[in-house]
Scaffold this motif. Structure first.
Motif, mmCIF file in Angstrom:
data_model
loop_
_atom_site.group_PDB
_atom_site.id
_atom_site.type_symbol
_atom_site.label_atom_id
_atom_site.label_comp_id
_atom_site.label_asym_id
_atom_site.label_seq_id
_atom_site.Cartn_x
_atom_site.Cartn_y
_atom_site.Cartn_z
ATOM 1 N N GLU A 41 0.827 -1.204 0.000
ATOM 2 C CA GLU A 41 0.000 0.000 0.000
ATOM 3 C C GLU A 41 0.863 1.256 0.000
ATOM 4 N N LEU A 42 1.903 1.269 0.832
ATOM 5 C CA LEU A 42 2.784 2.428 0.891
ATOM 6 C C LEU A 42 3.546 2.620 -0.419
ATOM 7 N N SER A 43 3.921 1.507 -1.035
ATOM 8 C CA SER A 43 4.662 1.577 -2.297
ATOM 9 C C SER A 43 3.856 2.331 -3.351
ATOM 10 N N ALA A 44 2.578 2.033 -3.407
ATOM 11 C CA ALA A 44 1.719 2.734 -4.363
ATOM 12 C C ALA A 44 1.551 4.200 -3.989
ATOM 13 N N ALA A 45 1.464 4.476 -2.684
ATOM 14 C CA ALA A 45 1.212 5.849 -2.229
ATOM 15 C C ALA A 45 2.410 6.763 -2.450
ATOM 16 N N VAL A 46 3.629 6.238 -2.225
ATOM 17 C CA VAL A 46 4.826 7.083 -2.332
ATOM 18 C C VAL A 46 5.563 6.884 -3.651
ATOM 19 N N ARG A 47 5.078 5.937 -4.455
ATOM 20 C CA ARG A 47 5.640 5.674 -5.786
ATOM 21 C C ARG A 47 7.106 5.257 -5.731
ATOM 22 N N ILE A 48 7.383 4.332 -4.824
ATOM 23 C CA ILE A 48 8.702 3.703 -4.725
ATOM 24 C C ILE A 48 8.478 2.192 -4.720
ATOM 25 N N SER A 49 9.258 1.454 -5.471
ATOM 26 C CA SER A 49 9.074 0.007 -5.541
ATOM 27 C C SER A 49 9.323 -0.631 -4.182
ATOM 28 N N GLU A 50 8.769 -1.822 -3.969
ATOM 29 C CA GLU A 50 8.732 -2.421 -2.645
ATOM 30 C C GLU A 50 10.108 -2.734 -2.081
ATOM 31 N N GLY A 51 11.056 -3.168 -2.915
ATOM 32 C CA GLY A 51 12.393 -3.488 -2.414
ATOM 33 C C GLY A 51 13.093 -2.286 -1.798
ATOM 34 N N PRO A 52 13.275 -1.206 -2.566
ATOM 35 C CA PRO A 52 13.882 -0.005 -1.986
ATOM 36 C C PRO A 52 13.078 0.568 -0.830
ATOM 37 N N LEU A 53 11.760 0.478 -0.897
ATOM 38 C CA LEU A 53 10.931 1.032 0.172
ATOM 39 C C LEU A 53 11.167 0.306 1.488
ATOM 40 N N ARG A 54 11.390 -0.992 1.421
ATOM 41 C CA ARG A 54 11.671 -1.743 2.651
ATOM 42 C C ARG A 54 12.927 -1.186 3.333
ATOM 43 N N ASN A 55 13.971 -0.913 2.558
ATOM 44 C CA ASN A 55 15.192 -0.331 3.119
ATOM 45 C C ASN A 55 14.934 1.061 3.682
ATOM 46 N N ILE A 56 14.130 1.844 2.969
ATOM 47 C CA ILE A 56 13.822 3.205 3.418
ATOM 48 C C ILE A 56 13.071 3.182 4.741
ATOM 49 N N LEU A 57 12.118 2.277 4.884
ATOM 50 C CA LEU A 57 11.373 2.172 6.141
ATOM 51 C C LEU A 57 12.291 1.781 7.288
ATOM 52 N N GLN A 58 13.189 0.825 7.051
ATOM 53 C CA GLN A 58 14.117 0.399 8.098
ATOM 54 C C GLN A 58 15.040 1.545 8.500
ATOM 55 N N SER A 59 15.501 2.318 7.534
ATOM 56 C CA SER A 59 16.369 3.456 7.836
ATOM 57 C C SER A 59 15.614 4.546 8.591
ATOM 58 N N THR A 60 14.357 4.765 8.231
ATOM 59 C CA THR A 60 13.569 5.793 8.901
ATOM 60 C C THR A 60 13.261 5.393 10.339
ATOM 61 N N VAL A 61 12.964 4.121 10.561
ATOM 62 C CA VAL A 61 12.766 3.623 11.934
ATOM 63 C C VAL A 61 14.048 3.804 12.741
ATOM 64 N N PHE A 62 15.182 3.456 12.153
ATOM 65 C CA PHE A 62 16.477 3.624 12.824
ATOM 66 C C PHE A 62 16.701 5.089 13.202
ATOM 67 N N PHE A 63 16.386 5.981 12.286
ATOM 68 C CA PHE A 63 16.570 7.414 12.521
ATOM 69 C C PHE A 63 15.738 7.893 13.705
ATOM 70 N N PHE A 64 14.457 7.594 13.704
ATOM 71 C CA PHE A 64 13.590 8.092 14.769
ATOM 72 C C PHE A 64 13.887 7.426 16.115
ATOM 73 N N LYS A 65 14.264 6.170 16.115
ATOM 74 C CA LYS A 65 14.664 5.531 17.373
ATOM 75 C C LYS A 65 15.904 6.208 17.935
ATOM 76 N N GLY A 66 16.831 6.579 17.069
ATOM 77 C CA GLY A 66 18.023 7.284 17.520
ATOM 78 C C GLY A 66 17.694 8.647 18.099
ATOM 79 N N GLU A 67 16.745 9.341 17.485
ATOM 80 C CA GLU A 67 16.340 10.645 18.003
ATOM 81 C C GLU A 67 15.680 10.499 19.374
ATOM 82 N N MET A 68 14.937 9.440 19.594
ATOM 83 C CA MET A 68 14.328 9.205 20.900
ATOM 84 C C MET A 68 15.393 8.946 21.952
ATOM 85 N N ARG A 69 16.386 8.133 21.627
ATOM 86 C CA ARG A 69 17.467 7.865 22.584
ATOM 87 C C ARG A 69 18.223 9.139 22.939
ATOM 88 N N ALA A 70 18.286 10.067 21.985
ATOM 89 C CA ALA A 70 19.035 11.310 22.201
ATOM 90 C C ALA A 70 18.192 12.407 22.837
#
Length: 213
Positions: free
Chosen positions: A67-96
């Motif tokens: 569903e997100l792939s269609a909404a943001v117009r990014i194929s599912e493979g790259p989008l999976r990496n982007i989601l993992q990186s974004t989760v990593f980013f926000f978790k780091g901001e919470m720790r800080a």
């Protein structure tokens, strides 16, 4: 500002970013180059999905990829990496314990425009109470509290001028992680945020007593 973080050992290497103690992973840098090119609606959809996941409102982020792939117009493979990186980013901001201003600065450092960074920081600010409550709830659900400390203070200086002179409360909860190790979970709240947080904890306690009593 409402902040929570898990303390770590002193940094051996200073970082220009707050979400990581060293240089960001190259994959994350690459993924944020894709994120910066999203239009405003796609960026909002992506960020909302990740923050909803981290706040416990949505437990199936990866199941949303088609569903997100269609909404943001990014194929599912790259989008999976982007989601993992974004989760990593926000978790780091919470720790800080990052304020919206610091989140914005980190996003600009990763290549986002000031306008887009401000938009994401605003969503971070809006969701932070739920994010912190979820993180603390997860920690307390699997670990025993062995100590709790708190103190009040007044902000003498800050990069955010509105915070100067404001009262705040710092709360430190020490958790037993097993194997003779402990972990500190720290909160810094303004007094209004503390009262709101306390009310939420009282509500959770009442619900627990109702279902277990």
């Amino acid at each position: 500002r409402f902040s929570s973080h898990i303390t770590t050992h002193p940094h051996k290497e200073m970082s220009k970013f707050r979400f990581t103690t060293g240089e960001p992973p190259q994959q994350l840098v690459t993924d944020f180059q894709r994120i910066k090119d999203l239009d405003d609606n796609a960026l909002s959809t992506l960020v909302d999905a990740v923050l909803s996941f981290l706040s416990g409102q949505n437990n199936d982020l990866m199941d949303q990829i088609p569903e997100l792939s269609a909404a943001v117009r990014i194929s599912e493979g790259p989008l999976r990496n982007i989601l993992q990186s974004t989760v990593f980013f926000f978790k780091g901001e919470m720790r800080a314990s990052a304020s919206p201003v610091f989140v914005r600065d980190d996003l600009i450092g990763l290549g986002l425009s000031e306008a887009k960074a401000n938009a994401v920081a605003a969503r971070w600010k809006k969701m932070f109470l739920q994010l912190s409550r979820s993180a603390i709830g997860q920690a307390l659900s699997i670990n025993q509290i062995v100590d709790m400390q708190w103190k009040f203070g007044v902000t003498a200086s800050s990069s955010e001028s509105a915070r100067v002179g404001a009262s705040y409360l710092q709360l430190k909860i020490v958790l037993d992680k097993g194997d003779n190790t402990t972990e500190d979970v720290c909160l810094e709240l303004t007094l209004p945020q503390f009262y709101e947080f306390f009310a939420e904890m009282q509500k959770a306690k009442a619900n627990l007593e109702y279902f277990t009593g």
